[in-house]
Design an enzyme around this catalytic site. Sequence first.
Site, short mmCIF file in Angstrom:
data_model
loop_
_atom_site.label_atom_id
_atom_site.label_comp_id
_atom_site.label_asym_id
_atom_site.label_seq_id
_atom_site.Cartn_x
_atom_site.Cartn_y
_atom_site.Cartn_z
N VAL A 402 0.79 -1.31 0.21
CA VAL A 402 0.40 0.01 0.06
C VAL A 402 0.82 1.13 0.48
O VAL A 402 2.48 0.77 0.05
CB VAL A 402 -0.94 -0.45 1.15
CG1 VAL A 402 -2.01 -1.30 1.55
CG2 VAL A 402 -0.15 0.53 2.25
N SER A 431 10.39 1.69 0.58
CA SER A 431 11.36 1.70 0.13
C SER A 431 12.49 2.31 1.35
O SER A 431 13.53 3.07 1.28
CB SER A 431 11.27 2.03 -1.09
OG SER A 431 10.34 3.91 -1.05
N HIS A 452 11.58 -5.38 0.03
CA HIS A 452 11.29 -4.18 -1.38
C HIS A 452 11.87 -4.71 -2.92
O HIS A 452 12.76 -4.72 -2.97
CB HIS A 452 12.80 -3.20 -0.55
CG HIS A 452 12.87 -2.09 -1.38
ND1 HIS A 452 13.60 -1.39 -1.28
CD2 HIS A 452 11.51 -1.38 -2.04
CE1 HIS A 452 13.35 -0.51 -1.72
NE2 HIS A 452 12.50 -0.07 -2.73
N ASN A 455 10.53 -0.52 -9.66
CA ASN A 455 9.63 -0.14 -9.78
C ASN A 455 10.43 -0.26 -11.71
O ASN A 455 11.89 0.60 -11.42
CB ASN A 455 9.19 0.68 -9.51
CG ASN A 455 7.97 1.14 -10.31
OD1 ASN A 455 7.21 0.19 -10.86
ND2 ASN A 455 6.81 2.00 -10.51
#
Length: 718
Positions: A402, A431, A452, A455
């Site tokens: 989230v 992160s 973690h 992207n």
Amino acid sequence: MLFSGKALSVQMLDNGIAELKFDLEGESVNKFNRLTVSEFSDALDAIEKAGDIKGLLLTSGKNVFIVGADITEFGGAFSAGPEGIAELMNKNNDNINRLEDLPFPTVVAINGFALGGGFEVCLGCDFRVMGDQAKVGLPEVKLGLIPGWGGTVRLPRVVGVDVAAEWIAAGKEQRPDAALTAHAVDAVVPADKLRGAALKLLERVAAGELDYQKRREIKKSPIPLNDTEALMAFFTTKAFVGQQAGRNYPSPVNAVTSIEQGYKLDRDAALKIEQEQFIASAQTETAKSLVGLFLKDQLVGKVAKGWEKKADKKIERAAVLGAGIMGGGIAYQSAYKGTPIKMKDINQDGIDLGLNEANKLLSKLVERGRMTASKMGEVLNRIEPTLSYDGFDDIDVVVEAVVENPKVKHAVLTEVEGKVSSDTVIASNTSTISIDSLAAPLSRPENFLGMHFFNPVHKMPLVEVIRGEKTSENAIARVVAYANKMGKKAIVVRDCPGFLVNRVLFPYFAGFAMLVRDGADFQQVDKVMERWGWPMGPAYLMDVVGIDTGVHAEQVMAEGFPERMGKTFTAASDVMYEAGRYGQKNGKGFYVYEQDKKGRPKKVATEESYELLKPHVADRREFENDEIIERMMVPMATELARCLEEGIVDSPAEADMALIYGIGFPPFRGGVFAWLDSIGLDNFVKIAEKYSDLGALYEPTAGMREMAASGKTYYGNK
């Protein structure tokens, strides 16, 4: 049995056919280590002495043919200089020549992978039969090298100069259809029929139905190109290859040079040219770094496998909380690699966004012919969208993804802990937020840790697995096992603000902020750092990451390490953020973004950014390239050294690979610690001291100073 060893054997079959089988004892794959090379020579002795052989079949006793040379043996040979490198290469070159010169035909059955030296052995055979699931290739350029056992000599004589140059310079694995079209192989057959088909072909050749001598003559003779054809072929090829490879990767051009200088020569003379080019490539810093990188990658994989073996159970069912782009990416990767996953969100819009992300990624694979529509359907069926916690009591691992907000994460984590079994491991995809702080309200902190992802999830190989103070070994083992199953590179780190990668990245950004503050042009900084090897400069990287995301993370880092990362000035990123310029996500940041012909964002410089920065920065001036590099890299290097000394990461190799996997640190430099070794810590300390007035980020650690004084290096003494 004509010969029996620990790496290969030779036995007689019917009709005067002998079979040479590669089957390296104690290994899952065949490779050309010193033992294999030596036994190959002994086996050829036995074959040459036998007087009744009419044909030789080469096969593998494993699921692959030969994956190439044993890279672990390169270090010692390369450090011995040209003589040591030549000694490593000569014996197997002699072996392949002897194979090619046998007084009877040879056929190879290629199963699994035949790469590098494995494919070069295949090229030494008269005929090649390939399984329909196999791959061939010469990937040496990925190690900063060129083929050294005849690849630049035989391949262009088999498939032509253009195709050979393309294959070798790209270093890609080639599928059966491409290999057959290029005439690199003579037949492709179902894997279960491979040996039989190769044997049948050999019997036909031995019976005189096919001319193997003519093929040999082509491979041993000069390439029939006239001077004009050669000039056009090599001039355009070298220009294209050089442009594609870039100035920091010389080996692709060296490979084309080897073909060019040897095309007028016979096999043996051309092989001498190849060896000269191989030795030249092997002595570059790029080769040293990339070979080291390969070995570090092996180490990281070994450590991850070690963790996986400690897991108490296999990961068979997963869940992700928070759909969206990141959640959808995690769901896609899990499902694509075979682990069913529930994707939960609090509203249907989020679910739709996550499903659209997975669908988009899978559709691209179908469009490119890398996946069938039915396979795409299977993968999508492994993603179960849900608005409730139904079935969560049967989940092995839950990944919370989230928004990066401690209050929201606390609420979601405490809620899901009440919906899963006491055995379920919960991981937060955060992160920057401390794992220990997120674990505070949980009743089972031993089952909680960080996971973690970077992207975009499907492209970025790294997963940081973050252990909190109370995280159990089993929780770490399960999450590493899940990351392994997802095809990711898992590196275990300890909890601290920013963990490893972001903790080290933001001092780099701080160096950029101070440069711009002092009058540097952000475009010049980008160009200099890209030329140094980064895939994108710091301003462009901030735009891609998202300036709002960066500013938030920067605040977290400043709170965690105020003496080094707190700032007393308005940074360029703050200026952009206050102006509502968040980067690519809203089309404007340091640069503005337009769509190119393929619909991808293209950066364009704009005066607006400079006008916004003017009140907060010194007058613009030119900086020397070396000063820009030093001011950017010193903070990153000193912070990474602190992380190692504090035990945030376990080894220099894992630290280096984390930055290469996670943020694209230039691979040809081998990692930050490898780079420090290459320039010398004593030299680095002197560089850092030039910028002591810039603050604590430029202060070498006590450990660095001690190593510099004693002449030590991160990867062993020179």
